[in-house]
Design a protein around this motif. Sequence first.
Motif, PDB file in Angstrom:
ATOM      1  N   LEU A   5       0.808  -1.217   0.000  1.00 27.57           N
ATOM      2  CA  LEU A   5       0.000   0.000   0.000  1.00 27.57           C
ATOM      3  C   LEU A   5       0.848   1.277   0.000  1.00 27.57           C
ATOM      4  CD1 LEU A   5      -2.764   1.367   0.092  1.00 27.57           C
ATOM      5  CD2 LEU A   5      -2.736   1.061   2.596  1.00 27.57           C
ATOM      6  N   PRO A   6       1.890   1.396   0.826  1.00 31.19           N
ATOM      7  CA  PRO A   6       2.683   2.632   0.781  1.00 31.19           C
ATOM      8  C   PRO A   6       3.267   2.906  -0.607  1.00 31.19           C
ATOM      9  CG  PRO A   6       3.214   1.407   2.760  1.00 31.19           C
ATOM     10  CD  PRO A   6       2.344   0.519   1.920  1.00 31.19           C
ATOM     11  N   ASN A   7       3.729   1.855  -1.275  1.00 34.39           N
ATOM     12  CA  ASN A   7       4.290   2.060  -2.612  1.00 34.39           C
ATOM     13  C   ASN A   7       3.206   2.438  -3.621  1.00 34.39           C
ATOM     14  OD1 ASN A   7       6.825   1.498  -1.615  1.00 34.39           O
ATOM     15  ND2 ASN A   7       6.792  -0.634  -2.260  1.00 34.39           N
ATOM     16  N   GLN A   8       2.012   1.909  -3.448  1.00 36.65           N
ATOM     17  CA  GLN A   8       0.896   2.301  -4.314  1.00 36.65           C
ATOM     18  C   GLN A   8       0.563   3.784  -4.121  1.00 36.65           C
ATOM     19  OE1 GLN A   8      -2.266  -0.418  -3.320  1.00 36.65           O
ATOM     20  NE2 GLN A   8      -1.330  -2.129  -4.411  1.00 36.65           N
ATOM     21  N   ILE A   9       0.586   4.230  -2.871  1.00 32.03           N
ATOM     22  CA  ILE A   9       0.317   5.646  -2.581  1.00 32.03           C
ATOM     23  C   ILE A   9       1.405   6.521  -3.197  1.00 32.03           C
ATOM     24  CG2 ILE A   9       0.157   7.372  -0.736  1.00 32.03           C
ATOM     25  CD1 ILE A   9      -1.169   5.138   0.984  1.00 32.03           C
ATOM     26  N   THR A  10       2.644   6.064  -3.142  1.00 29.69           N
ATOM     27  CA  THR A  10       3.739   6.809  -3.756  1.00 29.69           C
ATOM     28  C   THR A  10       3.527   6.929  -5.258  1.00 29.69           C
ATOM     29  OG1 THR A  10       5.259   6.057  -2.029  1.00 29.69           O
ATOM     30  CG2 THR A  10       6.240   6.917  -4.041  1.00 29.69           C
ATOM     31  N   LEU A  11       3.085   5.852  -5.891  1.00 29.69           N
ATOM     32  CA  LEU A  11       2.801   5.904  -7.330  1.00 29.69           C
ATOM     33  C   LEU A  11       1.657   6.870  -7.633  1.00 29.69           C
ATOM     34  CD1 LEU A  11       3.239   2.164  -8.370  1.00 29.69           C
ATOM     35  CD2 LEU A  11       4.722   4.101  -8.945  1.00 29.69           C
ATOM     36  N   ILE A  12       0.677   6.934  -6.741  1.00 35.65           N
ATOM     37  CA  ILE A  12      -0.419   7.895  -6.908  1.00 35.65           C
ATOM     38  C   ILE A  12       0.139   9.322  -6.868  1.00 35.65           C
ATOM     39  CG2 ILE A  12      -2.477   8.864  -5.782  1.00 35.65           C
ATOM     40  CD1 ILE A  12      -3.179   5.914  -5.014  1.00 35.65           C
ATOM     41  N   PHE A  62      13.597   3.721  -2.319  1.00 33.72           N
ATOM     42  CA  PHE A  62      14.055   4.345  -3.559  1.00 33.72           C
ATOM     43  C   PHE A  62      12.948   5.186  -4.198  1.00 33.72           C
ATOM     44  CE2 PHE A  62      14.528   4.242  -8.195  1.00 33.72           C
ATOM     45  CZ  PHE A  62      15.748   4.883  -8.317  1.00 33.72           C
ATOM     46  N   LEU A  63      11.727   4.624  -4.262  1.00 37.90           N
ATOM     47  CA  LEU A  63      10.633   5.278  -4.970  1.00 37.90           C
ATOM     48  C   LEU A  63      10.127   6.529  -4.261  1.00 37.90           C
ATOM     49  CD1 LEU A  63       8.774   5.026  -7.461  1.00 37.90           C
ATOM     50  CD2 LEU A  63       7.174   3.770  -5.996  1.00 37.90           C
ATOM     51  N   ASP A  64      10.042   6.503  -2.938  1.00 43.67           N
ATOM     52  CA  ASP A  64       9.487   7.633  -2.195  1.00 43.67           C
ATOM     53  C   ASP A  64      10.280   8.920  -2.427  1.00 43.67           C
ATOM     54  OD1 ASP A  64       7.557   8.715  -0.152  1.00 43.67           O
ATOM     55  OD2 ASP A  64       9.438   9.010   0.930  1.00 43.67           O
ATOM     56  N   PRO A  65      11.604   8.910  -2.226  1.00 45.84           N
ATOM     57  CA  PRO A  65      12.343  10.154  -2.498  1.00 45.84           C
ATOM     58  C   PRO A  65      12.311  10.544  -3.980  1.00 45.84           C
ATOM     59  CG  PRO A  65      13.753   8.556  -1.356  1.00 45.84           C
ATOM     60  CD  PRO A  65      12.460   7.886  -1.648  1.00 45.84           C
ATOM     61  N   LEU A  66      12.265   9.550  -4.864  1.00 48.20           N
ATOM     62  CA  LEU A  66      12.181   9.854  -6.292  1.00 48.20           C
ATOM     63  C   LEU A  66      10.861  10.564  -6.610  1.00 48.20           C
ATOM     64  CD1 LEU A  66      13.367   9.626  -9.136  1.00 48.20           C
ATOM     65  CD2 LEU A  66      12.246   7.391  -9.321  1.00 48.20           C
ATOM     66  N   ALA A  67       9.772  10.095  -6.029  1.00 46.33           N
ATOM     67  CA  ALA A  67       8.468  10.742  -6.236  1.00 46.33           C
ATOM     68  C   ALA A  67       8.500  12.186  -5.738  1.00 46.33           C
ATOM     69  CB  ALA A  67       7.366   9.954  -5.535  1.00 46.33           C
ATOM     70  N   ASP A  68       9.137  12.406  -4.583  1.00 47.49           N
ATOM     71  CA  ASP A  68       9.280  13.775  -4.073  1.00 47.49           C
ATOM     72  C   ASP A  68      10.046  14.642  -5.051  1.00 47.49           C
ATOM     73  OD1 ASP A  68       7.995  12.993  -1.755  1.00 47.49           O
ATOM     74  OD2 ASP A  68       9.850  12.724  -0.620  1.00 47.49           O
ATOM     75  N   LYS A  69      11.142  14.108  -5.574  1.00 48.34           N
ATOM     76  CA  LYS A  69      11.977  14.867  -6.495  1.00 48.34           C
ATOM     77  C   LYS A  69      11.215  15.189  -7.785  1.00 48.34           C
ATOM     78  CE  LYS A  69      16.368  13.070  -4.748  1.00 48.34           C
ATOM     79  NZ  LYS A  69      15.906  13.228  -3.414  1.00 48.34           N
ATOM     80  N   ARG A 125      21.094  19.694  -6.270  1.00 44.76           N
ATOM     81  CA  ARG A 125      21.245  18.811  -5.111  1.00 44.76           C
ATOM     82  C   ARG A 125      20.436  17.535  -5.313  1.00 44.76           C
ATOM     83  NH1 ARG A 125      18.333  15.779  -1.345  1.00 44.76           N
ATOM     84  NH2 ARG A 125      19.212  15.912   0.721  1.00 44.76           N
ATOM     85  N   GLU A 126      19.212  17.682  -5.815  1.00 45.27           N
ATOM     86  CA  GLU A 126      18.350  16.519  -5.985  1.00 45.27           C
ATOM     87  C   GLU A 126      18.937  15.528  -6.990  1.00 45.27           C
ATOM     88  OE1 GLU A 126      16.231  16.143  -3.796  1.00 45.27           O
ATOM     89  OE2 GLU A 126      15.849  18.168  -3.140  1.00 45.27           O
ATOM     90  N   PHE A 127      19.444  16.040  -8.112  1.00 41.33           N
ATOM     91  CA  PHE A 127      20.043  15.147  -9.113  1.00 41.33           C
ATOM     92  C   PHE A 127      21.329  14.517  -8.590  1.00 41.33           C
ATOM     93  CE2 PHE A 127      17.528  17.721 -12.256  1.00 41.33           C
ATOM     94  CZ  PHE A 127      16.693  16.679 -12.632  1.00 41.33           C
ATOM     95  N   ALA A 128      22.134  15.280  -7.855  1.00 40.79           N
ATOM     96  CA  ALA A 128      23.380  14.736  -7.304  1.00 40.79           C
ATOM     97  C   ALA A 128      23.091  13.615  -6.308  1.00 40.79           C
ATOM     98  CB  ALA A 128      24.197  15.851  -6.641  1.00 40.79           C
ATOM     99  N   VAL A 129      22.114  13.827  -5.435  1.00 36.62           N
ATOM    100  CA  VAL A 129      21.760  12.798  -4.452  1.00 36.62           C
ATOM    101  C   VAL A 129      21.168  11.577  -5.136  1.00 36.62           C
ATOM    102  CG1 VAL A 129      20.178  12.282  -2.542  1.00 36.62           C
ATOM    103  CG2 VAL A 129      21.536  14.367  -2.499  1.00 36.62           C
ATOM    104  N   THR A 130      20.327  11.804  -6.141  1.00 40.93           N
ATOM    105  CA  THR A 130      19.767  10.674  -6.882  1.00 40.93           C
ATOM    106  C   THR A 130      20.881   9.882  -7.565  1.00 40.93           C
ATOM    107  OG1 THR A 130      17.674  11.812  -7.216  1.00 40.93           O
ATOM    108  CG2 THR A 130      18.173  10.012  -8.731  1.00 40.93           C
ATOM    109  N   GLY A 131      21.855  10.590  -8.115  1.00 38.31           N
ATOM    110  CA  GLY A 131      22.998   9.914  -8.729  1.00 38.31           C
ATOM    111  C   GLY A 131      23.756   9.059  -7.733  1.00 38.31           C
ATOM    112  N   MET A 132      23.963   9.599  -6.535  1.00 36.63           N
ATOM    113  CA  MET A 132      24.651   8.826  -5.505  1.00 36.63           C
ATOM    114  C   MET A 132      23.833   7.601  -5.114  1.00 36.63           C
ATOM    115  SD  MET A 132      26.014   9.915  -1.753  1.00 36.63           S
ATOM    116  CE  MET A 132      27.693  10.335  -2.180  1.00 36.63           C
ATOM    117  N   ARG A 133      22.527   7.773  -5.031  1.00 36.68           N
ATOM    118  CA  ARG A 133      21.655   6.629  -4.710  1.00 36.68           C
ATOM    119  C   ARG A 133      21.761   5.544  -5.782  1.00 36.68           C
ATOM    120  NH1 ARG A 133      17.032   9.949  -2.218  1.00 36.68           N
ATOM    121  NH2 ARG A 133      17.255   9.363  -0.049  1.00 36.68           N
TER     122      ARG A 133
END
Length: 191
Positions: free
Chosen positions: A3-10, A75-82, A109-117
């Motif tokens: 469910l949390p991942n479904q909400i993130t996709l929403i 992984f998905l939650d911070p990506l959805a925020d970005k 900053r967001e792209f740099a952190v995503t790259g590190m992830r």
Amino acid sequence: MNLPNQITLIRIGFIPIFMLIFLYPFQWGSLDILGTEVPVNHAVAGMVFAVAAGTDWLDGAIARNRNLISNFGKFLDPLADKLLVTAALLSLIELDLLPAWMAVIILSREFAVTGMRLVAAADGAVIAASPLGKWKTVFQMLAIFFLIVHNAPFTGFGWPIAMILMWVAVILTVISGIDYFVKNKHVLKDA
């Protein structure tokens, strides 16, 4: 998928809806929100953005309470925020409601952190969001919301709350970015 991942996709699904409402020049008129004239489509876009941003808290609370924390969710939650923040910042620049340099700092900053992830993920490691990064996200979301609704209801009081929040968000963005790279420098040593 839990469910949390479904909400993130929403939350990700809200992005094109938000952009369409915010950027499309509907002829709906404007609202007077405590002395601030806000185009109706911006007020509606602000509500859509607020709901989308609120799902970030909701999916996290459900994941923690039901012990549904997953690597995919980390992984998905911070990506959805970005994605949401990027769409909103670019939209605000398009409408001349935000200086581009502030967005560039945040997005860099967001792209740099995503790259590190992504580098960490290639080695099988997952780097979760830090508390400082979460505060950064809260201030970004609040600043963006008040920029979308033209600082209402604070304009009538003469308080530039949207830009104050954006300055705090930019400062937290820089500090949390530095903190992120210092704490995870081991990821880059082997890269």
